[in-house]
Design an enzyme around this catalytic site. Sequence first.
Site, mmCIF file in Angstrom:
data_model
loop_
_atom_site.group_PDB
_atom_site.id
_atom_site.type_symbol
_atom_site.label_atom_id
_atom_site.label_comp_id
_atom_site.label_asym_id
_atom_site.label_seq_id
_atom_site.Cartn_x
_atom_site.Cartn_y
_atom_site.Cartn_z
ATOM 1 N N SER A 137 0.733 -1.630 -0.207
ATOM 2 C CA SER A 137 -0.157 -0.151 -0.140
ATOM 3 C C SER A 137 0.880 1.204 0.171
ATOM 4 C CB SER A 137 -0.650 0.316 1.555
ATOM 5 O OG SER A 137 -1.488 1.428 1.541
ATOM 6 N N TYR A 150 -2.448 -0.694 10.287
ATOM 7 C CA TYR A 150 -2.082 -1.231 9.005
ATOM 8 C C TYR A 150 -1.269 -0.696 8.517
ATOM 9 C CZ TYR A 150 -4.121 -0.666 3.982
ATOM 10 O OH TYR A 150 -3.757 -1.333 2.836
HETATM 11 P P1 NAP Z 1 -11.381 -6.141 -0.353
HETATM 12 O O1 NAP Z 1 -12.049 -5.855 -2.008
HETATM 13 O O2 NAP Z 1 -11.786 -6.075 0.277
HETATM 14 O O3 NAP Z 1 -10.616 -7.787 -1.010
HETATM 15 C C1 NAP Z 1 -9.658 -8.281 -0.641
HETATM 16 C C2 NAP Z 1 -9.485 -9.465 -0.607
HETATM 17 O O4 NAP Z 1 -8.934 -10.192 0.572
HETATM 18 C C3 NAP Z 1 -10.859 -10.305 -0.823
HETATM 19 O O5 NAP Z 1 -10.825 -10.957 -1.771
HETATM 20 C C4 NAP Z 1 -10.804 -11.177 0.824
HETATM 21 O O6 NAP Z 1 -12.402 -12.068 1.287
HETATM 22 C C5 NAP Z 1 -9.673 -11.744 0.796
HETATM 23 N N1 NAP Z 1 -9.359 -11.659 2.075
HETATM 24 C C6 NAP Z 1 -8.969 -10.817 3.518
HETATM 25 N N2 NAP Z 1 -9.143 -11.732 4.610
HETATM 26 C C7 NAP Z 1 -8.482 -12.408 4.121
HETATM 27 C C8 NAP Z 1 -8.118 -13.872 4.742
HETATM 28 N N3 NAP Z 1 -7.077 -14.069 5.800
HETATM 29 N N4 NAP Z 1 -7.811 -15.290 4.246
HETATM 30 C C9 NAP Z 1 -7.663 -15.154 2.653
HETATM 31 N N5 NAP Z 1 -8.331 -13.670 2.135
HETATM 32 C C10 NAP Z 1 -8.889 -12.773 2.762
HETATM 33 O O7 NAP Z 1 -10.334 -4.969 -1.218
HETATM 34 P P2 NAP Z 1 -8.511 -5.078 -1.853
HETATM 35 O O8 NAP Z 1 -8.897 -3.395 -2.175
HETATM 36 O O9 NAP Z 1 -8.850 -4.970 -3.129
HETATM 37 O O10 NAP Z 1 -8.172 -5.134 -1.433
HETATM 38 C C11 NAP Z 1 -7.209 -5.939 -1.657
HETATM 39 C C12 NAP Z 1 -5.969 -5.690 -0.680
HETATM 40 O O11 NAP Z 1 -5.196 -4.659 -1.281
HETATM 41 C C13 NAP Z 1 -5.186 -5.701 0.401
HETATM 42 O O12 NAP Z 1 -4.127 -6.496 0.711
HETATM 43 C C14 NAP Z 1 -5.565 -4.075 0.680
HETATM 44 O O13 NAP Z 1 -4.527 -3.981 2.138
HETATM 45 C C15 NAP Z 1 -4.503 -3.629 0.116
HETATM 46 N N6 NAP Z 1 -5.114 -2.632 -0.393
HETATM 47 C C16 NAP Z 1 -5.794 -1.464 -0.609
HETATM 48 C C17 NAP Z 1 -6.572 -0.364 -1.399
HETATM 49 C C18 NAP Z 1 -7.094 0.104 -1.459
HETATM 50 O O14 NAP Z 1 -7.440 1.005 -1.500
HETATM 51 N N7 NAP Z 1 -8.286 -0.302 -2.045
HETATM 52 C C19 NAP Z 1 -5.202 0.414 -1.017
HETATM 53 C C20 NAP Z 1 -3.964 -0.139 -0.867
HETATM 54 C C21 NAP Z 1 -3.622 -0.928 -0.537
HETATM 55 P P3 NAP Z 1 -12.849 -12.094 1.579
HETATM 56 O O15 NAP Z 1 -14.228 -11.826 0.283
HETATM 57 O O16 NAP Z 1 -12.885 -13.947 2.277
HETATM 58 O O17 NAP Z 1 -13.305 -11.471 2.356
#
Ligand code: NAP
Length: 277
Positions: A137, A150
């Site tokens: 991130s 985080y």
């Molecule tokens: P998201 O739509 O909430 O997707 C998160 C995914 O991770 C979901 O498929 C979730 O599965 C899965 N997950 C969470 N905990 C888990 C676990 N213990 N074991 C296996 N799977 C798990 O959010 P996203 O933004 O795409 O997040 C993906 C990554 O990007 C994360 O690492 C997040 O920190 C990072 N990120 C996001 C942003 C942003 O602005 N969106 C910015 C920087 C970094 P479930 O559906 O089962 O919950």
Amino acid sequence: MSEVKTLLITGVSSGFGRALAQLALSRGYRVIGTVRSAAAKHDFVQLHADNACALELDVTDFTALDAAIAGIEASQGPIDVLVNNAGYGHEGIMEESSLEEMRRQFDVNVFGAVAMTKALLPFMRERRRGHILNITSMGGFITLPGISYYCGSKFALQGISETLSQELAPFNIHVTAVMPGSFRTDWAGRSMVRSTRSISDYDALFDPIRQAREAKSGRQLGDPAKAACAMLDIIESASPPTQLLLGSDALGLVRNKLAAMQAEIDRWETLTRSTDG
Ligand code: NAP
């Protein structure tokens, strides 16, 4: 693309993982995606008749990961690219947030990614090729009040990722930390864990931050489909970067912090140098 590559992506039910899986499938890759429910598994395999495979796996199920990876390698063939994407955001003032919440944040965002990587590395090292993408991130470099756990977890993964890129370079295994800014995923919505407020001293600082994040959820600047395009670009690159920022917000904030760090280092240079000898 000269050969069909296989991607293993953790967390493909929504957000970045889902967008990357969809794009990769449309470009002829095989994608093995991890999910956490039978419904999500059923949903994911509908994306492609031949090339979409889903595995029910929580990345904190540490004792199951080695067998899961070995099982994929045996039944599906070599995993060319691992995308450690699964993760979530914990939001809460540190003094108000329990150690248990911190442990869970690090278990998923740090230990989960490391355990997945460790399970796959013997296979990649044997083949002398591979690419690991760690979705960290901009919060792996810049910070904001209310997301200390985080940011701590993402700083940790950032440091591990960068170190690993040096350890694995001799084996032709690339490691890239992908550092997105704010994107329209479920991150700040259903996925976020928010600690309960308990100390009014923090109201003035934190209440506006929490409210602004809730209001912005779903309307962030970044498009996950475009992030997926950028990630596939680096997967297809012969010399991928060690880190890649995604989004102009991340770019601006990281540049500002670098400038502030440089200024602070310069200001204290004499004291810094005073400890030699
Ligand atoms: P998201 O739509 O909430 O997707 C998160 C995914 O991770 C979901 O498929 C979730 O599965 C899965 N997950 C969470 N905990 C888990 C676990 N213990 N074991 C296996 N799977 C798990 O959010 P996203 O933004 O795409 O997040 C993906 C990554 O990007 C994360 O690492 C997040 O920190 C990072 N990120 C996001 C942003 C942003 O602005 N969106 C910015 C920087 C970094 P479930 O559906 O089962 O919950």
